[in-house]
Design a protein around this motif. Structure first.
Motif, PDB file in Angstrom:
ATOM      1  N   TYR A   1     -15.841  -1.192  -5.081  1.00 38.24           N
ATOM      2  CA  TYR A   1     -14.937  -1.543  -3.979  1.00 38.24           C
ATOM      3  C   TYR A   1     -14.396  -0.340  -3.211  1.00 38.24           C
ATOM      4  O   TYR A   1     -13.665  -0.508  -2.230  1.00 38.24           O
ATOM      5  N   GLY A   2     -14.713   0.861  -3.670  1.00 35.01           N
ATOM      6  CA  GLY A   2     -14.210   2.048  -3.004  1.00 35.01           C
ATOM      7  C   GLY A   2     -12.909   2.545  -3.616  1.00 35.01           C
ATOM      8  O   GLY A   2     -12.269   1.861  -4.422  1.00 35.01           O
ATOM      9  N   ASP A   3     -12.513   3.734  -3.214  1.00 35.73           N
ATOM     10  CA  ASP A   3     -11.298   4.367  -3.737  1.00 35.73           C
ATOM     11  C   ASP A   3     -10.091   3.832  -2.960  1.00 35.73           C
ATOM     12  O   ASP A   3      -9.504   4.517  -2.136  1.00 35.73           O
ATOM     13  N   ARG A   4      -9.732   2.579  -3.244  1.00 31.78           N
ATOM     14  CA  ARG A   4      -8.727   1.880  -2.446  1.00 31.78           C
ATOM     15  C   ARG A   4      -7.508   1.465  -3.253  1.00 31.78           C
ATOM     16  O   ARG A   4      -6.636   0.751  -2.751  1.00 31.78           O
ATOM     17  N   PHE A   5      -7.424   1.918  -4.516  1.00 28.57           N
ATOM     18  CA  PHE A   5      -6.378   1.407  -5.397  1.00 28.57           C
ATOM     19  C   PHE A   5      -5.613   2.525  -6.087  1.00 28.57           C
ATOM     20  O   PHE A   5      -6.125   3.616  -6.303  1.00 28.57           O
ATOM     21  N   LEU A   6      -4.381   2.208  -6.443  1.00 30.06           N
ATOM     22  CA  LEU A   6      -3.583   3.038  -7.341  1.00 30.06           C
ATOM     23  C   LEU A   6      -3.417   2.234  -8.618  1.00 30.06           C
ATOM     24  O   LEU A   6      -2.705   1.225  -8.642  1.00 30.06           O
ATOM     25  N   PHE A   7      -4.087   2.663  -9.673  1.00 28.52           N
ATOM     26  CA  PHE A   7      -4.049   1.944 -10.939  1.00 28.52           C
ATOM     27  C   PHE A   7      -2.875   2.458 -11.785  1.00 28.52           C
ATOM     28  O   PHE A   7      -2.795   3.657 -12.075  1.00 28.52           O
ATOM     29  N   ILE A   8      -2.004   1.558 -12.157  1.00 24.07           N
ATOM     30  CA  ILE A   8      -0.846   1.917 -12.974  1.00 24.07           C
ATOM     31  C   ILE A   8      -1.060   1.388 -14.390  1.00 24.07           C
ATOM     32  O   ILE A   8      -1.208   0.183 -14.599  1.00 24.07           O
ATOM     33  N   ALA A   9      -1.095   2.287 -15.356  1.00 22.66           N
ATOM     34  CA  ALA A   9      -1.366   1.909 -16.742  1.00 22.66           C
ATOM     35  C   ALA A   9      -0.071   1.552 -17.460  1.00 22.66           C
ATOM     36  O   ALA A   9       0.837   2.382 -17.582  1.00 22.66           O
ATOM     37  N   ALA A  10       0.014   0.306 -17.926  1.00 20.09           N
ATOM     38  CA  ALA A  10       1.171  -0.131 -18.712  1.00 20.09           C
ATOM     39  C   ALA A  10       1.005   0.360 -20.149  1.00 20.09           C
ATOM     40  O   ALA A  10      -0.039   0.157 -20.763  1.00 20.09           O
ATOM     41  N   VAL A  11       2.032   1.013 -20.679  1.00 16.79           N
ATOM     42  CA  VAL A  11       1.938   1.608 -22.016  1.00 16.79           C
ATOM     43  C   VAL A  11       3.012   1.018 -22.944  1.00 16.79           C
ATOM     44  O   VAL A  11       3.874   1.735 -23.451  1.00 16.79           O
TER      45      VAL A  11
ATOM     46  N   ALA B   1       0.845  -1.195   0.000  1.00 14.14           N
ATOM     47  CA  ALA B   1       0.000   0.000   0.000  1.00 14.14           C
ATOM     48  C   ALA B   1       0.879   1.243   0.000  1.00 14.14           C
ATOM     49  O   ALA B   1       1.833   1.352   0.778  1.00 14.14           O
ATOM     50  N   TYR B   2       0.583   2.161  -0.893  1.00 15.04           N
ATOM     51  CA  TYR B   2       1.296   3.431  -0.981  1.00 15.04           C
ATOM     52  C   TYR B   2       0.310   4.536  -0.626  1.00 15.04           C
ATOM     53  O   TYR B   2      -0.718   4.698  -1.275  1.00 15.04           O
ATOM     54  N   LYS B   3       0.622   5.244   0.454  1.00 11.04           N
ATOM     55  CA  LYS B   3      -0.262   6.299   0.949  1.00 11.04           C
ATOM     56  C   LYS B   3      -1.681   5.757   1.180  1.00 11.04           C
ATOM     57  O   LYS B   3      -2.676   6.401   0.856  1.00 11.04           O
ATOM     58  N   GLY B   4      -1.718   4.524   1.714  1.00 15.45           N
ATOM     59  CA  GLY B   4      -2.987   3.934   2.118  1.00 15.45           C
ATOM     60  C   GLY B   4      -3.787   3.270   1.021  1.00 15.45           C
ATOM     61  O   GLY B   4      -4.901   2.799   1.269  1.00 15.45           O
ATOM     62  N   LYS B   5      -3.234   3.179  -0.199  1.00 18.74           N
ATOM     63  CA  LYS B   5      -3.951   2.551  -1.301  1.00 18.74           C
ATOM     64  C   LYS B   5      -3.131   1.406  -1.881  1.00 18.74           C
ATOM     65  O   LYS B   5      -1.902   1.475  -1.955  1.00 18.74           O
ATOM     66  N   PHE B   6      -3.825   0.344  -2.310  1.00 20.08           N
ATOM     67  CA  PHE B   6      -3.164  -0.809  -2.891  1.00 20.08           C
ATOM     68  C   PHE B   6      -2.589  -0.457  -4.266  1.00 20.08           C
ATOM     69  O   PHE B   6      -3.295   0.087  -5.119  1.00 20.08           O
TER      70      PHE B   6
ATOM     71  N   LEU C   1       2.656   8.279 -10.453  1.00 22.82           N
ATOM     72  CA  LEU C   1       3.834   7.446 -10.244  1.00 22.82           C
ATOM     73  C   LEU C   1       4.449   7.042 -11.581  1.00 22.82           C
ATOM     74  O   LEU C   1       3.755   6.895 -12.584  1.00 22.82           O
ATOM     75  N   LEU C   2       5.768   6.852 -11.566  1.00 23.19           N
ATOM     76  CA  LEU C   2       6.482   6.341 -12.733  1.00 23.19           C
ATOM     77  C   LEU C   2       7.054   4.975 -12.410  1.00 23.19           C
ATOM     78  O   LEU C   2       7.798   4.811 -11.441  1.00 23.19           O
ATOM     79  N   CYS C   3       6.662   3.994 -13.201  1.00 20.44           N
ATOM     80  CA  CYS C   3       7.244   2.655 -13.086  1.00 20.44           C
ATOM     81  C   CYS C   3       8.139   2.406 -14.284  1.00 20.44           C
ATOM     82  O   CYS C   3       7.744   2.623 -15.427  1.00 20.44           O
ATOM     83  N   SER C   4       9.363   1.965 -14.014  1.00 17.86           N
ATOM     84  CA  SER C   4      10.283   1.588 -15.078  1.00 17.86           C
ATOM     85  C   SER C   4      10.586   0.098 -14.962  1.00 17.86           C
ATOM     86  O   SER C   4      10.008  -0.611 -14.147  1.00 17.86           O
ATOM     87  N   ALA C   5      11.510  -0.374 -15.803  1.00 13.63           N
ATOM     88  CA  ALA C   5      11.862  -1.789 -15.785  1.00 13.63           C
ATOM     89  C   ALA C   5      13.351  -1.966 -15.978  1.00 13.63           C
ATOM     90  O   ALA C   5      13.987  -1.211 -16.709  1.00 13.63           O
ATOM     91  N   ALA C   6      13.884  -2.965 -15.305  1.00 13.91           N
ATOM     92  CA  ALA C   6      15.243  -3.446 -15.580  1.00 13.91           C
ATOM     93  C   ALA C   6      15.081  -4.861 -16.102  1.00 13.91           C
ATOM     94  O   ALA C   6      14.451  -5.693 -15.452  1.00 13.91           O
ATOM     95  N   VAL C   7      15.612  -5.122 -17.278  1.00 17.42           N
ATOM     96  CA  VAL C   7      15.351  -6.410 -17.922  1.00 17.42           C
ATOM     97  C   VAL C   7      16.637  -7.197 -18.121  1.00 17.42           C
ATOM     98  O   VAL C   7      17.693  -6.644 -18.394  1.00 17.42           O
ATOM     99  N   ASN C   8      16.491  -8.497 -17.982  1.00 19.85           N
ATOM    100  CA  ASN C   8      17.611  -9.405 -18.188  1.00 19.85           C
ATOM    101  C   ASN C   8      17.894  -9.603 -19.666  1.00 19.85           C
ATOM    102  O   ASN C   8      19.029  -9.838 -20.072  1.00 19.85           O
TER     103      ASN C   8
END
Length: 284
Positions: free
Chosen positions: A98-108, A66-71, A191-198
């Motif tokens: 389900y309520g405002d309980r999530f942080l949705f991260i969109a994969a682009v 949970a980040y700042k109280g959200k999944f 939020l910014l999600c990046s990746a490190a790939v093998n």
């Protein structure tokens, strides 16, 4: 598995919550202290109710993050199957139920579609390409809580007679996305999600993929994620044995990336680097 991941400095495993529940439950029930289990929720179906089971799995997960109280809910190929408008409708339906309980991260991952134009333009990012990426990211940032740019394994160029990681392209995409997320409309809210790939053992398998190039792909993609201060970093993939992109020790890879991942995870967390007990660093 969780002990091996923890030894690398990895915080947890992200698992597909839409698969049979036993797969996710195995990670969620793990007894290794401090390890997280994140549900990946895919929105490939037009009917959002087909995602409800995955959402309910996430809500019952005892090792959720949970980040700042959200999944936190990472995703997979979201933008390929949903316009921003379609995605917003699905997010709204989930919050209504389900309520405002999530942080949705969109994969682009569709940002990788620009790599062909990039190569044709002499590996120069044109103003038209830059505008496309900016407009695309703004549209998804307005409906999601973050942007996930995790298609590094598709950023290939031909060099030394091999398909290798296109570090300049990956850096340029990160610079554009970071610039968008730093705009007043989004700054501090997305939020910014990046990746490190093998990378792939066999980059010619099936599609145009990136070679592991010894460990160069892994090291270069980690450096980019750190340079652009990603909020979190995904490491695809832990046990994709059929593609040999694994971090999990195998007959092919053994423990060849463990030290590298530990080194970068210590840098990400801004802590002194510690060698694993019993690891003789005089031996490669």
């Amino acid at each position: 598995t969780m002990r091996e991941a923890k030894a690398m400095g990895i915080d947890g495993l992200a698992l597909f919550a839409m698969r049979p529940p036993r797969f996710f439950k195995a990670g969620a029930d793990c007894k290794v202290e401090g390890m997280l289990s994140l549900p990946i929720v895919c929105f490939w179906e037009k009917d959002v109710t087909k995602s409800f089971r995955a959402i309910e799995v996430a809500l019952k997960n005892p090792r959720a993050y949970a980040y700042k109280g959200k999944f936190l809910l990472p995703s997979y190929w979201t933008a390929k199957y949903n316009t921003p408008e379609e995605l917003k409708a699905k997010y709204d339906a989930i919050r209504a139920k389900y309520g405002d309980r999530f942080l949705f991260i969109a994969a682009v991952p569709t940002l990788s579609g620009q790599v062909g134009s990039y190569d044709l333009n002499g590996r120069v990012f044109t103003a038209e390409m830059t505008n496309h990426v900016e407009t695309f990211c703004r549209a998804y940032a307005r409906v999601a809580d973050g942007i996930q740019i995790c298609e590094a394994h598709m950023q290939a160029k031909v060099e030394r007679g091999e398909r290798v990681f296109s570090e300049t392209y990956w850096d340029t995409v990160h610079a554009i996305v970071r610039r968008v997320l730093d705009e007043p409309e989004f700054r501090g809210r997305k939020l910014l999600c990046s990746a490190a790939v093998n990378g792939h053992m066999n980059a010619y398998r099936g599609t145009f993929n990136t070679s592991e190039d010894c460990t160069r792909t892994l090291r270069a993609s980690f450096e980019t994620a750190i340079r652009y201060d990603a909020d979190y970093i995904m490491l695809p993939e832990w046990d994709e044995l059929n593609e040999n992109t694994c971090y999990e020790p195998s007959l092919y890879g053994s423990h060849s990336v463990k030290r590298i991942v530990r080194h970068f995870m210590d840098r990400v967390k801004r802590r002194p680097h510690e060698v694993l007990p019993g690891d003789d660093v005089s031996k490669p």
